[in-house]
Design a protein around this motif. Structure first.
Motif, PDB file in Angstrom:
ATOM      1  N   LEU A 160       3.298   9.185  12.363  1.00 18.26           N
ATOM      2  CA  LEU A 160       4.420   9.135  11.431  1.00 18.26           C
ATOM      3  C   LEU A 160       4.729  10.544  10.941  1.00 18.26           C
ATOM      4  N   PRO A 161       5.992  10.813  10.633  1.00 21.52           N
ATOM      5  CA  PRO A 161       6.316  12.115  10.049  1.00 21.52           C
ATOM      6  C   PRO A 161       5.674  12.263   8.679  1.00 21.52           C
ATOM      7  N   ASP A 162       5.387  13.491   8.297  1.00 23.25           N
ATOM      8  CA  ASP A 162       4.786  13.744   6.996  1.00 23.25           C
ATOM      9  C   ASP A 162       5.718  13.292   5.877  1.00 23.25           C
ATOM     10  N   GLY A 163       5.133  12.699   4.830  1.00 20.31           N
ATOM     11  CA  GLY A 163       5.920  12.259   3.687  1.00 20.31           C
ATOM     12  C   GLY A 163       5.371  10.974   3.098  1.00 20.31           C
ATOM     13  N   PRO A 164       6.005  10.491   2.043  1.00 25.63           N
ATOM     14  CA  PRO A 164       5.547   9.243   1.416  1.00 25.63           C
ATOM     15  C   PRO A 164       5.759   8.040   2.334  1.00 25.63           C
ATOM     16  N   VAL A 165       4.850   7.077   2.247  1.00 30.19           N
ATOM     17  CA  VAL A 165       4.931   5.863   3.077  1.00 30.19           C
ATOM     18  C   VAL A 165       4.594   4.642   2.224  1.00 30.19           C
ATOM     19  N   LEU A 223       0.852  -1.184   0.000  1.00 31.64           N
ATOM     20  CA  LEU A 223       0.000   0.000   0.000  1.00 31.64           C
ATOM     21  C   LEU A 223       0.889   1.235   0.000  1.00 31.64           C
ATOM     22  N   GLU A 224       0.858   1.949  -1.096  1.00 31.11           N
ATOM     23  CA  GLU A 224       1.684   3.144  -1.251  1.00 31.11           C
ATOM     24  C   GLU A 224       0.828   4.378  -1.005  1.00 31.11           C
ATOM     25  N   GLY A 225       1.341   5.318  -0.225  1.00 32.10           N
ATOM     26  CA  GLY A 225       0.570   6.510   0.065  1.00 32.10           C
ATOM     27  C   GLY A 225       1.418   7.580   0.705  1.00 32.10           C
ATOM     28  N   VAL A 265       2.237  -3.066   7.970  1.00 27.49           N
ATOM     29  CA  VAL A 265       3.616  -2.927   8.452  1.00 27.49           C
ATOM     30  C   VAL A 265       4.377  -1.952   7.557  1.00 27.49           C
ATOM     31  N   LEU A 266       4.939  -0.930   8.168  1.00 22.86           N
ATOM     32  CA  LEU A 266       5.713   0.053   7.416  1.00 22.86           C
ATOM     33  C   LEU A 266       6.988  -0.592   6.888  1.00 22.86           C
TER      34      LEU A 266
END
Length: 366
Positions: free
Chosen positions: A280-285, A260-262, A357-358
């Motif tokens: 989580l810090p702002d940004g792509p995950v 899952l990309e976001g 899971v990140l």
């Protein structure tokens, strides 16, 4: 690259399978054949009595690493230590290591017991010692009844046991196995997985097992070292490497997963039309979500992430089925359900945010 259901491992979920002392220390080992770099700064510790599997696809460098441990290849750089002894350029016969190859290379003109005794006879050990050690080794692999038989008269699984006995008779501190089950049929292969692990526990020495088969690695290992393009992607117990993959490559190589990309912004993760709170810090995950963690049908679980979608495909996998569901925005989720589940064309899906899971991106490596 992936296979079907991954068996549950009995290993505890920790980076070190045990607190046993280190037997072999691999320190920044690299290997190049001309301009072709095969291994890049591999560092790995193998414990006394551990069953470690070096797992990877073809060309990942796993067999080269095994050959360096055995002494059949020299590292371009780096060091290998067995206890307080640096192996360096020691030839294979001086190392307390024995290897079982994919092709067992048994002498066809010798009996089973003569094959097992061959190395001891070359070393000119006393006859009484040879007989005792050969008998012990054949007993360990349950081949005593075939001691007088030629290799051509026994099955592939029995030939593998003879190859194991021939390696164990030398009383190594570590046994290296280079895809020794690949030539066996599926049923015998599964049987030998159990027998090999049982044998390893009985003899109590470290086994380093090379395979490209992730199911094999999950079933037998205390820890798995996953190699990718000559680098270690992750080293962990089977349970941990499945449940907590560190990269997208690990998540996809070990079993099935949904990536899952976001992006994260203001304490909320958004992956397409899906969203959930996360610190989580702002940004792509990027997240890995295993198919068995996605449930079909609303259960009103507090905090669940929900989606609705259309069933695209059902694949039968014995006790379970893998269902591909297309959700809003083009997102496709793979769901694992019990076989025979009655599904409509449109289904409600949900999962717990904690099951996502990140993971890190897995950039292409040359």
């Amino acid at each position: 690259m992936t296979s079907s259901t991954i068996p549950t491992s009995a290993a505890a979920p920790s980076e070190q399978a045990t607190e046993r002392p280190t037997l072999l220390s691999i320190r920044n080992v690299a290997k190049a054949f001309g301009r072709n770099v095969v291994l890049r700064n591999i560092s790995l510790e193998i414990a006394e009595g551990e069953f470690l599997t070096i797992l990877g696809e073809s060309g990942s460098g796993k067999t080269t690493l095994l050959r360096i441990i055995a002494g059949f290849e020299s590292a371009t750089s780096g060091e290998l230590w067995m206890g307080a002894e640096r192996l360096g350029n020691q030839p294979p016969y001086r190392r307390r290591v024995n290897t079982v190859f994919q092709h067992y290379a048994l002498f066809p003109h010798l009996t089973v017991e003569q094959n097992v005794a061959y190395g001891l006879r070359v070393a000119k050990r006393p006859e009484a010692e040879i007989n005792q050690r050969v008998a012990e080794s054949l007993d360990k692999v349950k081949m005593t009844a075939h001691a007088k038989t030629k290799p051509s008269k026994i099955s592939g699984g029995q030939q593998q046991r003879v190859a194991l006995a021939r390696a164990l008779v030398n009383r190594p501190r570590m046994l290296l196995l280079d895809e020794p089950l690949s030539a066996l049929d599926a049923n015998l292969r599964r049987q030998m997985q159990v027998e090999l692990k049982s044998l390893q526990r009985e003899v109590g020495i470290a086994f380093v097992f090379v395979t490209h088969d992730q199911e094999e690695a999950m079933v037998m290992s205390d820890r798995i070292a996953l190699l990718r393009s000559g680098e270690l992607e992750q080293v962990a117990t089977p349970r941990e490497i499945y449940s907590r993959p560190v990269t997208a490559y690990v998540a996809q190589f070990i079993g099935h997963t949904n990536l899952l990309e976001g992006s994260a912004q203001g304490g909320v993760v958004r992956c397409g039309t899906l969203s959930w709170p996360a610190s989580l810090p702002d940004g792509p995950v990027l997240f890995s979500l295993r198919p068995e963690h996605v449930r079909v049908g609303g259960t009103a679980v507090s905090g669940a992430v929900r989606a609705r979608g259309r069933v695209l495909h059902q694949a039968f996998h014995g006790a379970t089925e893998l269902i591909r569901v297309q959700c809003a925005g083009g997102l496709v989720l793979v769901v694992r359900t019990a076989s025979g589940s009655a599904l409509q064309n449109e289904v409600e899906l949900e999962f717990s945010a904690s099951d996502a899971v990140l993971v890190r991106e897995s950039p292409e490596r040359i």
